[in-house]
Design an enzyme around this catalytic site. Structure first.
Site, PDB file in Angstrom:
ATOM      1  N   GLY A  11      50.132 -27.837  30.544  1.00  0.00           N
ATOM      2  CA  GLY A  11      51.175 -26.999  31.123  1.00  0.00           C
ATOM      3  C   GLY A  11      50.711 -26.122  32.271  1.00  0.00           C
ATOM      4  O   GLY A  11      51.309 -25.078  32.537  1.00  0.00           O
ATOM      5  N   LYS A  90      56.859 -38.210  27.478  1.00  0.00           N
ATOM      6  CA  LYS A  90      57.892 -39.034  26.845  1.00  0.00           C
ATOM      7  C   LYS A  90      58.971 -39.367  27.860  1.00  0.00           C
ATOM      8  O   LYS A  90      59.157 -38.638  28.838  1.00  0.00           O
ATOM      9  CB  LYS A  90      58.530 -38.264  25.677  1.00  0.00           C
ATOM     10  CG  LYS A  90      57.567 -37.974  24.557  1.00  0.00           C
ATOM     11  CD  LYS A  90      57.329 -39.215  23.737  1.00  0.00           C
ATOM     12  CE  LYS A  90      56.205 -39.010  22.767  1.00  0.00           C
ATOM     13  NZ  LYS A  90      55.665 -40.250  22.228  1.00  0.00           N
ATOM     14  N   ILE A  92      62.568 -39.443  29.338  1.00  0.00           N
ATOM     15  CA  ILE A  92      63.756 -38.593  29.226  1.00  0.00           C
ATOM     16  C   ILE A  92      64.927 -39.513  28.872  1.00  0.00           C
ATOM     17  O   ILE A  92      65.194 -40.494  29.579  1.00  0.00           O
ATOM     18  CB  ILE A  92      64.052 -37.871  30.570  1.00  0.00           C
ATOM     19  CG1 ILE A  92      62.883 -36.977  30.982  1.00  0.00           C
ATOM     20  CG2 ILE A  92      65.342 -37.067  30.489  1.00  0.00           C
ATOM     21  CD1 ILE A  92      62.655 -35.777  30.097  1.00  0.00           C
ATOM     22  N   ASN A 106      60.453 -33.929  38.801  1.00  0.00           N
ATOM     23  CA  ASN A 106      59.162 -34.303  38.228  1.00  0.00           C
ATOM     24  C   ASN A 106      58.087 -34.129  39.304  1.00  0.00           C
ATOM     25  O   ASN A 106      58.381 -34.166  40.495  1.00  0.00           O
ATOM     26  CB  ASN A 106      59.171 -35.757  37.755  1.00  0.00           C
ATOM     27  CG  ASN A 106      57.883 -36.132  37.054  1.00  0.00           C
ATOM     28  OD1 ASN A 106      57.315 -35.344  36.288  1.00  0.00           O
ATOM     29  ND2 ASN A 106      57.385 -37.331  37.320  1.00  0.00           N
ATOM     30  N   HIS A 108      54.377 -35.804  40.419  1.00  0.00           N
ATOM     31  CA  HIS A 108      53.478 -36.946  40.199  1.00  0.00           C
ATOM     32  C   HIS A 108      52.225 -36.699  41.035  1.00  0.00           C
ATOM     33  O   HIS A 108      52.326 -36.251  42.178  1.00  0.00           O
ATOM     34  CB  HIS A 108      54.194 -38.231  40.637  1.00  0.00           C
ATOM     35  CG  HIS A 108      53.388 -39.461  40.375  1.00  0.00           C
ATOM     36  ND1 HIS A 108      53.292 -40.015  39.114  1.00  0.00           N
ATOM     37  CD2 HIS A 108      52.628 -40.233  41.198  1.00  0.00           C
ATOM     38  CE1 HIS A 108      52.493 -41.077  39.184  1.00  0.00           C
ATOM     39  NE2 HIS A 108      52.084 -41.230  40.418  1.00  0.00           N
ATOM     40  N   ASP A 149      59.253 -42.665  38.090  1.00  0.00           N
ATOM     41  CA  ASP A 149      58.741 -42.288  39.420  1.00  0.00           C
ATOM     42  C   ASP A 149      59.544 -42.885  40.570  1.00  0.00           C
ATOM     43  O   ASP A 149      58.983 -43.237  41.607  1.00  0.00           O
ATOM     44  CB  ASP A 149      57.261 -42.724  39.572  1.00  0.00           C
ATOM     45  CG  ASP A 149      56.375 -42.091  38.506  1.00  0.00           C
ATOM     46  OD1 ASP A 149      56.661 -40.968  38.092  1.00  0.00           O
ATOM     47  OD2 ASP A 149      55.387 -42.743  38.112  1.00  0.00           O
ATOM     48  N   GLU A 178      49.343 -29.289  43.483  1.00  0.00           N
ATOM     49  CA  GLU A 178      50.537 -29.334  42.623  1.00  0.00           C
ATOM     50  C   GLU A 178      51.010 -27.928  42.305  1.00  0.00           C
ATOM     51  O   GLU A 178      52.203 -27.633  42.296  1.00  0.00           O
ATOM     52  CB  GLU A 178      50.215 -30.057  41.309  1.00  0.00           C
ATOM     53  CG  GLU A 178      49.963 -31.537  41.468  1.00  0.00           C
ATOM     54  CD  GLU A 178      49.698 -32.229  40.137  1.00  0.00           C
ATOM     55  OE1 GLU A 178      50.355 -31.900  39.136  1.00  0.00           O
ATOM     56  OE2 GLU A 178      48.814 -33.107  40.093  1.00  0.00           O
TER      57      GLU A 178
HETATM   58  C1  GRF Z   1      49.913 -33.308  36.424  1.00  0.00           C
HETATM   59  O1  GRF Z   1      48.862 -33.990  37.014  1.00  0.00           O
HETATM   60  C2  GRF Z   1      51.217 -33.867  36.911  1.00  0.00           C
HETATM   61  O2  GRF Z   1      51.143 -34.410  38.191  1.00  0.00           O
HETATM   62  C3  GRF Z   1      51.521 -34.952  35.919  1.00  0.00           C
HETATM   63  O3  GRF Z   1      51.025 -34.471  34.694  1.00  0.00           O
HETATM   64  C4  GRF Z   1      49.979 -33.535  34.912  1.00  0.00           C
HETATM   65  C5  GRF Z   1      50.345 -32.311  34.157  1.00  0.00           C
HETATM   66  O4  GRF Z   1      49.335 -31.344  34.162  1.00  0.00           O
HETATM   67  N1  GRF Z   1      52.940 -35.244  35.889  1.00  0.00           N
HETATM   68  P1  GRF Z   1      49.628 -29.927  33.524  1.00  0.00           P
HETATM   69  O5  GRF Z   1      50.019 -30.135  32.064  1.00  0.00           O
HETATM   70  O6  GRF Z   1      50.720 -29.287  34.299  1.00  0.00           O
HETATM   71  O7  GRF Z   1      48.343 -29.169  33.631  1.00  0.00           O
END
Ligand code: GRF
Length: 205
Positions: A11, A90, A92, A106, A108, A149, A178
């Site tokens: 998270g 999981k 959705i 989302n 990625h 995706d 991210e």
């Molecule tokens: C991230 O790399 C994201 O791109 C992918 O899952 C990972 C989640 O990391 N969808 P976190 O749980 O937010 O640290």
């Protein structure tokens, strides 16, 4: 804007958004975490923030339809306006996607449409990027539809893949981006700088 998160593990992406809300960079209200894994660190992060968490999985709700109904009920109870997937492992349920059309985001860890799709998650993504000899990688924020995706791309950050990169070192640099791009994209949605299709459709509660 009321935000719900779906997460399965660490998270850290959710945390970056919670932090942006706490210190006023993002004017959104995190209201709910839906988690399938009762041991996820994401739950502790939500608790620390004071955000309610609901654990929904095949053990708590063995019947798939009942699971979907429980998810929808929770989203409606907390008047969720935008759903943020943050490392949710999981699928959705289609009924949830239909109930929140173009309202589910989302993130990625690669430049979609490359290196995405079923089975492309976690370290596998970065391994594939390096194996392909890609010169660039970086996170993609996109809308969620019923294919993995595949929804419209809202934002990307491109970073260079270095010759000496391992999947782990690349993952770490992408994750840092991210943590920046996700809250900034939500901020742009809230400010109307990114227009979601059907954004004027009111979600029925
Ligand atoms: C991230 O790399 C994201 O791109 C992918 O899952 C990972 C989640 O990391 N969808 P976190 O749980 O937010 O640290």
């Amino acid at each position: 804007m009321n935000l719900a998160f779906f997460a399965s593990h660490g998270g850290s992406n959710m945390q970056a958004i919670l932090d942006a809300c706490s210190d006023g960079r993002l004017s959104a209200k995190p209201v709910l975490l839906i988690c399938n894994n009762p041991d996820a660190q994401a739950i502790k992060r939500a608790q620390q923030f004071g955000m309610p968490t609901v654990v929904i999985n095949a053990r708590t709700h063995p019947d798939a339809q009942e699971r979907t109904r429980t998810i929808l009920h929770a989203l409606r109870t907390y008047r969720v306006e935008l759903v943020v997937l943050a490392g949710y492992m999981k699928r959705i349920p289609p009924a949830v996607i239909q109930a929140y059309p173009n309202r589910i985001l989302n993130i990625h860890p690669a430049l979609l449409p490359d290196f995405g799709g079923k089975g492309m998650y976690g370290m596998r993504v970065h391994e594939a990027v390096i194996a392909a000899g890609a010169k660039e990688s970086g996170p993609t924020v996109h809308l969620v539809n019923e294919q993995y995706d595949d929804g419209s791309i809202l934002a990307q950050i491109r970073i260079a893949v270095q010759k000496e990169d391992t999947p782990e070192s690349l993952a770490e640099r992408v994750l840092r981006e991210e943590h920046r791009i996700y809250w900034q994209t939500i901020d742009k949605i809230i400010k109307g700088e990114i227009t979601l299709p059907d954004v004027n459709t009111t979600v029925k509660h």
